[in-house]
Design an enzyme around this catalytic site. Structure first.
Site, PDB file in Angstrom:
ATOM      1  N   GLY A 179       0.838  -1.192   0.000  1.00  0.00           N
ATOM      2  CA  GLY A 179       0.000   0.000   0.000  1.00  0.00           C
ATOM      3  C   GLY A 179       0.874   1.243   0.000  1.00  0.00           C
ATOM      4  O   GLY A 179       2.002   1.224  -0.511  1.00  0.00           O
TER       5      GLY A 179
ATOM      6  N   ILE B 187       2.508   2.757   2.423  1.00  0.00           N
ATOM      7  CA  ILE B 187       3.772   2.586   3.137  1.00  0.00           C
ATOM      8  C   ILE B 187       4.675   1.604   2.403  1.00  0.00           C
ATOM      9  O   ILE B 187       5.872   1.855   2.213  1.00  0.00           O
ATOM     10  CB  ILE B 187       3.520   2.140   4.587  1.00  0.00           C
ATOM     11  CG1 ILE B 187       2.833   3.271   5.364  1.00  0.00           C
ATOM     12  CG2 ILE B 187       4.827   1.737   5.267  1.00  0.00           C
ATOM     13  CD1 ILE B 187       2.380   2.883   6.756  1.00  0.00           C
TER      14      ILE B 187
ATOM     15  N   ARG C 191      -3.421  -8.769  -1.516  1.00  0.00           N
ATOM     16  CA  ARG C 191      -4.621  -9.388  -2.069  1.00  0.00           C
ATOM     17  C   ARG C 191      -4.789  -9.132  -3.556  1.00  0.00           C
ATOM     18  O   ARG C 191      -5.413  -9.920  -4.255  1.00  0.00           O
ATOM     19  CB  ARG C 191      -5.854  -8.877  -1.311  1.00  0.00           C
ATOM     20  CG  ARG C 191      -5.971  -9.431   0.099  1.00  0.00           C
ATOM     21  CD  ARG C 191      -7.188  -8.906   0.816  1.00  0.00           C
ATOM     22  NE  ARG C 191      -7.047  -7.484   1.118  1.00  0.00           N
ATOM     23  CZ  ARG C 191      -7.939  -6.774   1.789  1.00  0.00           C
ATOM     24  NH1 ARG C 191      -9.047  -7.349   2.220  1.00  0.00           N
ATOM     25  NH2 ARG C 191      -7.734  -5.512   2.046  1.00  0.00           N
TER      26      ARG C 191
ATOM     27  N   ASP D 200       9.554  -1.672  14.993  1.00  0.00           N
ATOM     28  CA  ASP D 200       9.111  -0.369  15.485  1.00  0.00           C
ATOM     29  C   ASP D 200       7.792  -0.503  16.228  1.00  0.00           C
ATOM     30  O   ASP D 200       7.334   0.447  16.849  1.00  0.00           O
ATOM     31  CB  ASP D 200       8.959   0.624  14.324  1.00  0.00           C
ATOM     32  CG  ASP D 200       8.669   2.039  14.804  1.00  0.00           C
ATOM     33  OD1 ASP D 200       9.388   2.501  15.717  1.00  0.00           O
ATOM     34  OD2 ASP D 200       7.728   2.678  14.289  1.00  0.00           O
TER      35      ASP D 200
ATOM     36  N   HIS E 189       8.140   2.797  18.538  1.00  0.00           N
ATOM     37  CA  HIS E 189       7.013   3.234  17.700  1.00  0.00           C
ATOM     38  C   HIS E 189       7.222   4.683  17.236  1.00  0.00           C
ATOM     39  O   HIS E 189       6.389   5.564  17.475  1.00  0.00           O
ATOM     40  CB  HIS E 189       5.689   3.096  18.441  1.00  0.00           C
ATOM     41  CG  HIS E 189       4.525   2.910  17.505  1.00  0.00           C
ATOM     42  ND1 HIS E 189       3.418   2.180  17.829  1.00  0.00           N
ATOM     43  CD2 HIS E 189       4.314   3.355  16.244  1.00  0.00           C
ATOM     44  CE1 HIS E 189       2.553   2.192  16.822  1.00  0.00           C
ATOM     45  NE2 HIS E 189       3.086   2.905  15.843  1.00  0.00           N
ATOM     46  N   ILE E 190       8.336   4.891  16.541  1.00  0.00           N
ATOM     47  CA  ILE E 190       8.692   6.240  16.077  1.00  0.00           C
ATOM     48  C   ILE E 190       8.439   6.419  14.586  1.00  0.00           C
ATOM     49  O   ILE E 190       8.958   7.337  13.977  1.00  0.00           O
ATOM     50  CB  ILE E 190      10.166   6.557  16.396  1.00  0.00           C
ATOM     51  CG1 ILE E 190      11.110   5.540  15.734  1.00  0.00           C
ATOM     52  CG2 ILE E 190      10.384   6.603  17.903  1.00  0.00           C
ATOM     53  CD1 ILE E 190      12.583   5.903  15.831  1.00  0.00           C
ATOM     54  N   GLY E 191       7.623   5.533  14.017  1.00  0.00           N
ATOM     55  CA  GLY E 191       7.375   5.606  12.579  1.00  0.00           C
ATOM     56  C   GLY E 191       6.862   6.953  12.102  1.00  0.00           C
ATOM     57  O   GLY E 191       7.125   7.352  10.970  1.00  0.00           O
TER      58      GLY E 191
END
Length: 321
Positions: A158, A160, A181, A264, A288-290
């Site tokens: 997608g 990202i 998919r 992350d 979790h610094i995305g």
């Protein structure tokens, strides 16, 4: 309320960037919560037309929706994940819901590549040796992996995943493959082929997870997956912690079934201090610094505010869920 301010908007967190407040202030009276509590949120939402949410600390469930009454018409999440929101109940209440999925891809992709390089070049193990003042002249123990001439598998192409592929292409991999998919027309930009998940796991040197969490992706990667991977494989997760069975990952790392992992996102967040993933030298963790850059956080705040303004004025949200 000023005669020029037609709506009242509630912001759940005082750390939401000022750009959102300034934008909303053009036509709205804005209330910002100083100290979080569920009860305080309910009190404010009772008298608000819209709410801008940030993080997952407020669970929007049927109980809360019943408690806030009929006035609230718009919820805008500053972020992508909406696991804390009961979406069917929100729709039943005819509350419009948006998030900020369209502005985070570049930042998350940079973190994914950073993790891939850190694991591949054994950065954590090397740094630990420096801290112990055991940095040896013999570099043999630091030998790692390269992206060049490797096979990079992206789980979820997608927004990202596409941003990851754009960056990975610059490292000259042998090829990029992806699992999803449907075929993606833009995959041609990377000469990327769609594979079944099993084929991707078997063939890839780097596996980068970019899918959201849903019923189909919960524990998508488990013990059977690790047994299919190369012993030199590196797995990166910037999707959601629960996409990987974390206990199975610990076992795979401890037993050398794969080369390493970069995460992350974990389950839970934060991890307990004594969690084995923290101790393992072949696992690189980030908290979790995305989305955690000034530029992306401001863009998220702006888009979350734009969602609210558009919905309140009867226009389509720029980023509806």
């Amino acid at each position: 309320m000023s005669a020029f301010k037609r709506f009242k908007v509630f912001l759940i967190d005082k750390n939401i960037p000022k750009v959102a407040i300034d934008l909303l202030n053009t036509i709205c009276e804005v209330t910002v919560l100083d100290d979080f509590s569920r009860e305080a949120c309910i009190r404010e939402m009772l008298h608000s037309d819209a709410a801008l949410l940030y993080g997952h600390k407020l669970v929007v469930d049927q109980e809360l929706l019943d408690a806030i009454g009929p006035r609230l018409k718009v919820l805008s999440q500053m972020g992508i994940d909406v696991d804390h929101i009961d979406i069917p109940s929100v729709k039943d209440k005819k509350i419009l819901l948006g998030n900020t999925q369209n502005v985070v891809a570049d930042c998350v992709a940079e973190v994914a590549v950073m993790l891939a390089l850190s694991v591949a070049h054994r950065a954590k193990a090397g740094f630990n040796q420096i801290k112990k003042y055991e940095w040896l002249a013999n570099q043999q123990q630091w030998l790692g992996q390269e992206i060049k001439n490797s096979v990079v598998g992206i789980v979820g192409l997608g927004n990202i995943g596409k941003a990851v592929a754009t960056r990975i292409k610059a490292f000259s991999p042998a090829k990029i493959v992806y699992y999803g998919r449907t075929d993606k027309s833009y995959a041609n930009n990377f000469n990327a082929n769609r594979l079944p998940l099993l084929g991707l796991l078997q063939e890839s040197d780097f596996i980068i997870i970019c899918v959201p969490l849903n019923n189909e992706t919960y524990h998508l990667i488990d013990a059977s997956s690790f047994k299919l991977m190369k012993s030199t494989a590196i797995i990166i997760n910037v999707g959601h912690g629960e996409i990987i069975n974390q206990d199975h990952l610990v076992t795979a790392l401890q037993q050398g079934e794969i080369f390493g992992a970069g995460l992350d996102v974990t389950t839970p967040e934060p991890l307990p201090k004594d969690h084995p993933l923290i101790q393992l030298e072949n696992c690189v963790l980030t908290p979790h610094i995305g989305f955690a850059t000034v530029q992306t956080r401001n863009k998220m705040a702006e888009l979350a505010a734009q969602n609210i303004l558009a919905a309140l004025e009867g226009k389509p949200m720029p980023s509806p869920l």
